[in-house]
Scaffold this active site. Structure first.
Site, PDB file in Angstrom:
ATOM      1  N   LEU A   8      28.361  45.748  44.262  1.00 24.35           N
ATOM      2  CA  LEU A   8      29.167  46.235  45.379  1.00 24.35           C
ATOM      3  C   LEU A   8      30.618  45.785  45.192  1.00 24.35           C
ATOM      4  CD1 LEU A   8      26.718  45.479  48.332  1.00 24.35           C
ATOM      5  CD2 LEU A   8      26.859  47.507  46.858  1.00 24.35           C
ATOM      6  N   ALA A   9      31.496  46.751  44.940  1.00 30.71           N
ATOM      7  CA  ALA A   9      32.890  46.418  44.628  1.00 30.71           C
ATOM      8  C   ALA A   9      33.846  47.402  45.274  1.00 30.71           C
ATOM      9  CB  ALA A   9      33.091  46.398  43.112  1.00 30.71           C
ATOM     10  N   ARG A  15      41.845  40.059  53.496  1.00 26.43           N
ATOM     11  CA  ARG A  15      42.133  38.642  53.707  1.00 26.43           C
ATOM     12  C   ARG A  15      42.736  37.972  52.477  1.00 26.43           C
ATOM     13  NH1 ARG A  15      36.655  36.354  56.175  1.00 26.43           N
ATOM     14  NH2 ARG A  15      35.790  38.234  55.234  1.00 26.43           N
ATOM     15  N   GLY A  77      29.818  49.897  55.534  1.00 32.36           N
ATOM     16  CA  GLY A  77      28.825  48.833  55.493  1.00 32.36           C
ATOM     17  C   GLY A  77      28.115  48.734  54.158  1.00 32.36           C
ATOM     18  N   ASP A 102      32.236  40.070  44.426  1.00 32.66           N
ATOM     19  CA  ASP A 102      33.085  38.900  44.690  1.00 32.66           C
ATOM     20  C   ASP A 102      32.270  37.610  44.703  1.00 32.66           C
ATOM     21  OD1 ASP A 102      31.680  39.149  47.038  1.00 32.66           O
ATOM     22  OD2 ASP A 102      33.417  39.416  48.335  1.00 32.66           O
ATOM     23  N   TYR A 386      66.345  40.555  13.229  1.00 35.46           N
ATOM     24  CA  TYR A 386      66.736  41.613  14.174  1.00 35.46           C
ATOM     25  C   TYR A 386      68.232  41.842  14.100  1.00 35.46           C
ATOM     26  CZ  TYR A 386      66.960  44.090  18.680  1.00 35.46           C
ATOM     27  OH  TYR A 386      67.164  45.009  19.677  1.00 35.46           O
ATOM     28  N   SER A 404      67.556  23.236   4.246  1.00 34.78           N
ATOM     29  CA  SER A 404      67.885  23.143   5.673  1.00 34.78           C
ATOM     30  C   SER A 404      69.019  24.097   6.040  1.00 34.78           C
ATOM     31  CB  SER A 404      68.291  21.709   6.017  1.00 34.78           C
ATOM     32  OG  SER A 404      67.208  20.835   5.819  1.00 34.78           O
TER      33      SER A 404
END
Length: 464
Positions: A8-9, A15, A77, A102, A386, A404
């Protein structure tokens, strides 16, 4: 016996006070409905029907072809929601699990126990229940003298005697499929909410002298249905503890489980150590005898045996055996490190392959590059990938030495065994075993520093 499942979703989840559809809120990195779907699939459900409503397309996009879908256009329902699956399952014979999308904490072990009890006793329905010290707000499960379920009574409808019952309905069920859909035809909306309740099916079956059982979970956390952010936080905490416990029992050392976050789909090998503050998310796979953390953030990455990751961020990266990363390194998507590689502090790697035995020890950027074996990249060296419009590739072959503060202006190739002198800016490819110098000749001017200082002092005095 054939097993099916209805998830059931369809509820909106007001809330939650969120733009994100309720069942897609994540618990330990995975949407709640994803946890539920995994659980019903692990108990060998041959068909899984997800009832969708609000946010239907988003839910379907996430779950894909892992389920079948039915749209509940009006939310009238839970009984009405389940009834929407009738065109798909109404003629099936077998057991049907009904579970809310849920309820992420229901485990496959519990669901398997529920279904086995149901099938072994040839029950019409079996209710997953929990025993709570403080059951306020939950529907009570009322049993008869034979131990079978007589009815489920909502809190507001409880008598004093029923209110004292500590066994509650979790909202997860297993039904005889044919009896479920036959009973749903008899459910009405003659109640204060004018909704069709799935719990009414229990009463209908009992009145028909069918057997209705209750299966008690041994983990009350499984009863948590997430309706708001507080419950979401509780579910997250329970799930985190459960995941950590599973990994520790499988041989992983977690120094401080309370400060370590591990996603639901993470795999970790034995004898690996996780230090505090570490977050491991997505589909990450970590091998054996690794050291991870402290304070590392790893998402959907592969880390091989005996690797070390300290204070670093990894996102969709691969780390080879015995390779060390960090502290304070950043491996971005597409980073692939071979075996015995060293990535040191403040090094960033992006969309680059660094092969066995190579070292990028500190303060460097390697992007859109291929680095061969046993290459040394010096402090502050970067691949300039880039130009403001396009990304270009740098290729460094085996045994090369990059000094380096070298800038490698892509596209460029550095040949095998080549030597790039420190401070060089390389704009053309360097051949095998060649040495490249790309910097201006140094010029010293005697006394010039003192002349500059005197000029500066004179200018400042004039302004005063």
């Amino acid at each position: 016996m054939k097993r099916m499942a209805i998830v059931l979703a369809a509820g909106q989840g007001k809330r939650m006070k969120s733009k994100l559809y309720k069942v897609l809120h994540p618990v330990c990195g995975k949407p709640m409905v994803g946890h539920v779907l995994d659980t019903v699939q692990q108990v060998n459900s041959e068909r899984v029907i997800v009832i969708v409503g609000h946010g239907a397309e988003t839910v379907k996009s996430y779950l894909g072809d892992a389920a079948e879908y039915v749209l509940q256009e009006q939310q009238l329902g839970t009984g009405h929601a389940v009834k929407q699956a009738s065109p798909l399952l109404g003629n099936e014979v077998g057991s049907t699990i009904v579970i809310c999308g849920d309820t992420p904490l229901v485990t496959p072990e519990t669901l398997e126990g529920l279904v086995k009890l149901h099938e072994s006793q040839h029950a019409a329905a079996t209710v997953l229940t929990a025993l709570m010290d403080n059951p306020k707000g939950y529907g009570r499960v009322i049993r008869g003298e034979d131990g079978n379920v007589l009815r489920i009574v909502e809190q507001k409808d409880c008598t004093l005697e029923e209110d004292a019952v500590h066994e509650i309905n979790t909202g997860t069920y297993c039904f005889d499929n044919a009896k479920l859909f036959a009973a749903l035809e008899k459910v009405t909306n003659q109640n204060a909410q004018q909704e069709y309740y799935l719990t009414d099916v229990i009463g209908i079956l009992v009145n028909a002298n069918d057997t209705v059982l209750g299966y008690v979970t041994n983990d009350v956390a499984e009863s948590i249905g997430v309706n708001d952010r507080l419950a979401l936080s509780e579910a997250e905490q329970f799930m985190r503890e459960r995941i950590a416990k599973r990994h520790m029992l499988n041989g992983v050392t977690i120094i401080d489980p309370s400060s370590t976050v591990i996603g639901a789909d993470v795999t970790i090998g034995s004898d690996t150590i996780l230090y505090p503050g570490t977050m491991i998310k997505g589909s990450t796979v970590i091998g054996e005898e690794c050291v991870i953390g402290p304070n590392s953030d790893i998402n959907s990455s592969i880390i091989s045996n005996n690797a070390i990751v300290k204070h670093s961020v990894l996102d969709h990266a691969e780390v080879g055996q015995r390779t060390t990363v960090g502290p304070f390194a950043y491996l971005r998507p597409g980073s692939i490190l071979g075996e015995d590689v060293k990535i040191g502090d403040f090094v960033e790697v992006k969309n680059a392959t660094i092969n066995n035995g190579s070292k990028v020890s500190h303060l460097s950027y390697i992007g859109d590059a291929t680095v061969g074996k046993n290459v040394n990249v010096g402090c502050g060296a970067i691949t300039v990938n880039y130009d403001g419009y396009n990304k270009s590739v740098t290729e460094i072959e085996d045994d090369a030495f990059i000094g380096s503060n070298v800038n490698l202006i892509a596209p460029v190739k550095v040949g095998k065994g080549a030597f790039i002198v420190a401070g060089s800016t390389i704009t053309h490819s360097v051949g095998e075993n060649e040495m490249a110098i790309g910097r201006e000749r140094q010029v010293n001017k005697p006394g010039y520093a003192e002349k500059i200082r005197n000029q500066a002092i004179a200018k400042k005095n004039k302004q005063l």
